[in-house]
Design a protein around this motif. Structure first.
Motif, short mmCIF file in Angstrom:
data_model
loop_
_atom_site.label_atom_id
_atom_site.label_comp_id
_atom_site.label_asym_id
_atom_site.label_seq_id
_atom_site.Cartn_x
_atom_site.Cartn_y
_atom_site.Cartn_z
N THR A 52 0.84 -1.20 0.00
CA THR A 52 0.00 0.00 0.00
C THR A 52 0.88 1.25 0.00
O THR A 52 2.07 1.19 0.31
CB THR A 52 -0.89 0.03 1.25
OG1 THR A 52 -0.05 0.16 2.42
CG2 THR A 52 -1.78 -1.20 1.36
N ARG A 54 0.76 3.51 2.11
CA ARG A 54 1.19 3.72 3.50
C ARG A 54 2.46 2.93 3.81
O ARG A 54 3.38 3.44 4.45
CB ARG A 54 0.06 3.31 4.43
CG ARG A 54 0.36 3.52 5.88
CD ARG A 54 -0.81 3.15 6.73
NE ARG A 54 -0.48 3.33 8.14
CZ ARG A 54 -1.15 2.80 9.10
NH1 ARG A 54 -2.22 2.09 8.86
NH2 ARG A 54 -0.78 2.99 10.34
N HIS A 58 6.06 4.49 4.72
CA HIS A 58 6.73 4.07 5.95
C HIS A 58 8.14 3.56 5.65
O HIS A 58 9.10 3.88 6.37
CB HIS A 58 5.91 3.00 6.67
CG HIS A 58 6.58 2.47 7.90
ND1 HIS A 58 6.71 3.20 9.05
CD2 HIS A 58 7.17 1.27 8.13
CE1 HIS A 58 7.36 2.48 9.95
NE2 HIS A 58 7.64 1.30 9.42
#
Length: 109
Positions: A52, A54, A58
């Motif tokens: 993803t 995200r 990260h």
């Protein structure tokens, strides 16, 4: 039983480590990682379609905080001599950055 969440390093190892080691020693790549040029790896992780946005964000943040973590993940499946060779170059690049000299790391490539 609760499973531990995967780390950014786990993602990179699973996705790229085998190919990275198989391609042989690459001074330019380790130099780019050391300098914080992470675009190639961020793009590759994003384009893999496995993660993803995200997770990609990260991973990039983790690499920015500790670029060596990216290299360590790429070398997770490497033999001891390959790891040592990259470690010598990483240390030389660190010394070069600390002392502002040029060409020191190139002798290890």
């Amino acid at each position: 039983m609760k499973a531990e969440p995967l780390t950014c390093g786990d993602y990179v190892t699973a996705t790229f480590a085998r190919d990275f080691v198989a391609e042989g020693f690459d001074y330019d790549t380790v130099e780019r990682i050391h300098s914080g040029d992470l675009d190639e790896w961020t793009f590759a992780l994003a384009q893999s379609g496995l993660f993803t946005n995200r997770v990609v964000a990260h991973a990039r943040q983790a690499w920015q905080d500790d670029p060596r973590s990216l290299l360590d993940s790429l070398l997770a499946d490497a033999d001891e001599m390959t790891v040592k060779r990259y470690d010598v170059v990483w240390q030389a690049l660190t010394r070069t950055a600390q002392f502002g000299t040029s060409g020191v790391a190139a002798e290890y490539a």
